[in-house]
Design a protein around this motif. Sequence first.
Motif, mmCIF file in Angstrom:
data_model
loop_
_atom_site.group_PDB
_atom_site.id
_atom_site.type_symbol
_atom_site.label_atom_id
_atom_site.label_comp_id
_atom_site.label_asym_id
_atom_site.label_seq_id
_atom_site.Cartn_x
_atom_site.Cartn_y
_atom_site.Cartn_z
ATOM 1 N N UNK A 337 0.805 -1.227 0.000
ATOM 2 C CA UNK A 337 0.000 0.000 0.000
ATOM 3 C C UNK A 337 0.840 1.280 0.000
ATOM 4 N N UNK A 338 2.038 1.184 -0.536
ATOM 5 C CA UNK A 338 2.853 2.390 -0.700
ATOM 6 C C UNK A 338 2.673 2.842 -2.158
ATOM 7 N N UNK A 339 1.502 3.402 -2.404
ATOM 8 C CA UNK A 339 1.084 3.655 -3.777
ATOM 9 C C UNK A 339 1.886 4.768 -4.454
ATOM 10 N N UNK A 340 2.191 5.809 -3.728
ATOM 11 C CA UNK A 340 2.920 6.926 -4.337
ATOM 12 C C UNK A 340 4.299 6.488 -4.798
ATOM 13 N N UNK A 341 4.999 5.711 -3.937
ATOM 14 C CA UNK A 341 6.331 5.232 -4.307
ATOM 15 C C UNK A 341 6.259 4.304 -5.524
ATOM 16 N N UNK A 342 5.245 3.436 -5.515
ATOM 17 C CA UNK A 342 5.080 2.515 -6.651
ATOM 18 C C UNK A 342 4.790 3.290 -7.933
ATOM 19 N N UNK A 343 3.925 4.291 -7.821
ATOM 20 C CA UNK A 343 3.578 5.096 -8.995
ATOM 21 C C UNK A 343 4.806 5.824 -9.530
ATOM 22 N N UNK A 344 5.647 6.305 -8.638
ATOM 23 C CA UNK A 344 6.870 6.997 -9.063
ATOM 24 C C UNK A 344 7.780 6.068 -9.861
ATOM 25 N N UNK A 345 7.934 4.833 -9.389
ATOM 26 C CA UNK A 345 8.781 3.864 -10.101
ATOM 27 C C UNK A 345 8.188 3.546 -11.474
ATOM 28 N N UNK A 359 3.440 -2.049 -17.484
ATOM 29 C CA UNK A 359 3.621 -0.785 -16.766
ATOM 30 C C UNK A 359 2.371 0.082 -16.898
ATOM 31 N N UNK A 360 1.866 0.206 -18.110
ATOM 32 C CA UNK A 360 0.678 1.038 -18.343
ATOM 33 C C UNK A 360 -0.563 0.417 -17.694
ATOM 34 N N UNK A 362 -0.584 -1.408 -14.950
ATOM 35 C CA UNK A 362 -0.476 -1.156 -13.508
ATOM 36 C C UNK A 362 -0.799 0.293 -13.173
ATOM 37 N N UNK A 363 -0.297 1.216 -14.003
ATOM 38 C CA UNK A 363 -0.559 2.632 -13.753
ATOM 39 C C UNK A 363 -2.046 2.949 -13.880
ATOM 40 N N UNK A 364 -2.694 2.377 -14.882
ATOM 41 C CA UNK A 364 -4.122 2.628 -15.071
ATOM 42 C C UNK A 364 -4.919 2.124 -13.872
ATOM 43 N N UNK A 365 -4.604 0.918 -13.429
ATOM 44 C CA UNK A 365 -5.313 0.339 -12.289
ATOM 45 C C UNK A 365 -5.054 1.147 -11.018
ATOM 46 N N UNK A 366 -3.788 1.539 -10.827
ATOM 47 C CA UNK A 366 -3.399 2.285 -9.626
ATOM 48 C C UNK A 366 -4.088 3.650 -9.573
ATOM 49 N N UNK A 367 -4.063 4.346 -10.700
ATOM 50 C CA UNK A 367 -4.653 5.696 -10.749
ATOM 51 C C UNK A 367 -6.147 5.644 -10.442
ATOM 52 N N UNK A 368 -6.838 4.641 -10.991
ATOM 53 C CA UNK A 368 -8.280 4.574 -10.737
ATOM 54 C C UNK A 368 -8.570 4.168 -9.291
ATOM 55 N N UNK A 369 -7.842 3.180 -8.806
ATOM 56 C CA UNK A 369 -8.101 2.694 -7.451
ATOM 57 C C UNK A 369 -7.825 3.775 -6.409
ATOM 58 N N UNK A 370 -6.774 4.555 -6.631
ATOM 59 C CA UNK A 370 -6.378 5.534 -5.621
ATOM 60 C C UNK A 370 -7.072 6.887 -5.769
#
Length: 608
Positions: A337-345, A359-360, A362-370
Amino acid sequence: MKRNISSHILLAFMMAAMLALGYGCKNEAAVEEKAQAPAPEQSKPDAQESGVEPHAEAVTQVPEQPVDAEPAIFRDIVTRPMEKELGRDALETYAYLLFIQAILDEDEAAILEAAPHLEKSGAPAGVWLDGGVWLMSRKSPNSIVFLEQALKALPDDLSMNLLYAEALGEHGMADRGVDVMRGYLKRHPEALDARLELALLLVKAQQFEEAQKILSAISPKQRTSLVDYYQARALIGMDKKQDAIPYLRKAIREMPDFVDAMAELAFLYEQQGNLREARSIYEKLQKLHFSPQEVGLRLINLSLKLKQPEQALKYLKQGPDTLTFKLTAANMLLESRHYLQAESILKGIAGQHNAPPEVYLLLADLVYEQRHNLNMALSWLDRIPADKPGAERAMLLRIQLLAEAGKMEQALTTAETAATEYPALPEVAELRIRLLAREKKFADALVVARKAVEQWPDNTGLEFLLGSVLDENGEKKEALQVMEDIIRKQPDHYQALNYVGFTLAEENRDLQRALELLQKADALSPNQAYIVDSLAWALFRAGQGDEALRQIRRAIELGDNQDAAIWEHYGDIAVRQGKKDEARRAYRRAIELKPANVGNIRERLSRL
């Protein structure tokens, strides 16, 4: 890349061949005398008289000789009759040249062809060992064939036996390697290296007790760090991990850069929850450049468990600059649940040329979930070209995100487009069925489901969806037939087992079979609230009230308390067992969840 044999090897081969064919001199003294005699002077024509330029002297004509005349260089050489077989020296040279050429050409078939010649010529152990090690360095199964030939030539050579046994172990034949070492030790019982190899192979063959017995018998004077390491491995295999730790520590004290022992000890500490000790050892392994990717990921994982995300990022920067390493680390951060760090990577990787589609995604899923930012999530998916790998997964995720955002019409339209573009993808059909059922469009869902089951008859997941939609559409008889068919095809399909078991209990028939099916489902997928609820209901119908009450209480503890049917069953079972207070609480909770039969539940509550 193949390489041609070098000139000095060719020269040696020519000399060996000449020796083998028996070239020799008639009279060595005469030849030597002739070689030492001065060459007769030849009169040279005057350049000026002949009219020939001085430099033309190099092209004076040679007197003509008869065609069959023997060249002067061979006049004093006679040949012995050709021998039927090469002599021993020539055979050794020939065999070794074949062997060297095979190595230079990186030709495994040729090295196997050279092996019989090496055996016949009596090649020394060093040649055989070089060949065996070379083949093993290539992870080649031909190492076994080659070393078997070597052992025919040198059956009692310790190094050869050790290498052969090791090759067997490396290729999943540790049992055969054990037999080789046992045979050698019968002939040479004092060979410590053979005992160590036997113990290692026994560990690989999971015969830990015998390995431990062999290693324990080695005297203190003969013990080495390797003995301690192998003994620790045997103890770990016997599930005596705590006993293994002192042996690993001792091995590392004697050999401070014993990386295998360090890695084993760090992993034991990690398993025991001694995270700081484990991290300390992994840091040493990192400095020794041992398995950089694996060690780096271990350090990141430990830091996240210790709730030190900044330290995890530090290890990430120190790790190898590989895509696999970065993606795995990003996934670890996401799971923690360290989403910001993961998003940065992930954004850092996305900024590079030819970033992989994962990569894309994961980013799409992360951006929507968060952030519930649908447009940004879809923009990441837009970066995956329709004709590139990953486009199918991008389409599936797009449909899911649209549905989660409540844009059902757009999700269904996109799903229909996906069905046209990817007709061979069963996941698209599954999504369409689920979306249509969610919108209560059961007739349309059934059309898609029947067609999908026809197209993919072995896909029990789609068949289960068909049965579920049939059930929701009130076609329970056909739904039960579908579920029974799934069980025939896949007896361990716990969802179908649960459906059939609960249906039989609900219809109050074949209760013994219902209990067997539900107990099997519970064993296959333990601690699922809905399965435990079905089991409790079948026990209730079978007249086993006490066990039914125990199981329904377990179902309540396991669930999220949002299923009205479970609370309703709880109330009914509690009433039967005389637990009126429990029954009242259960019925009230069921009513709060507003099921379709809320009036019926209120009536039962009023009677308490």
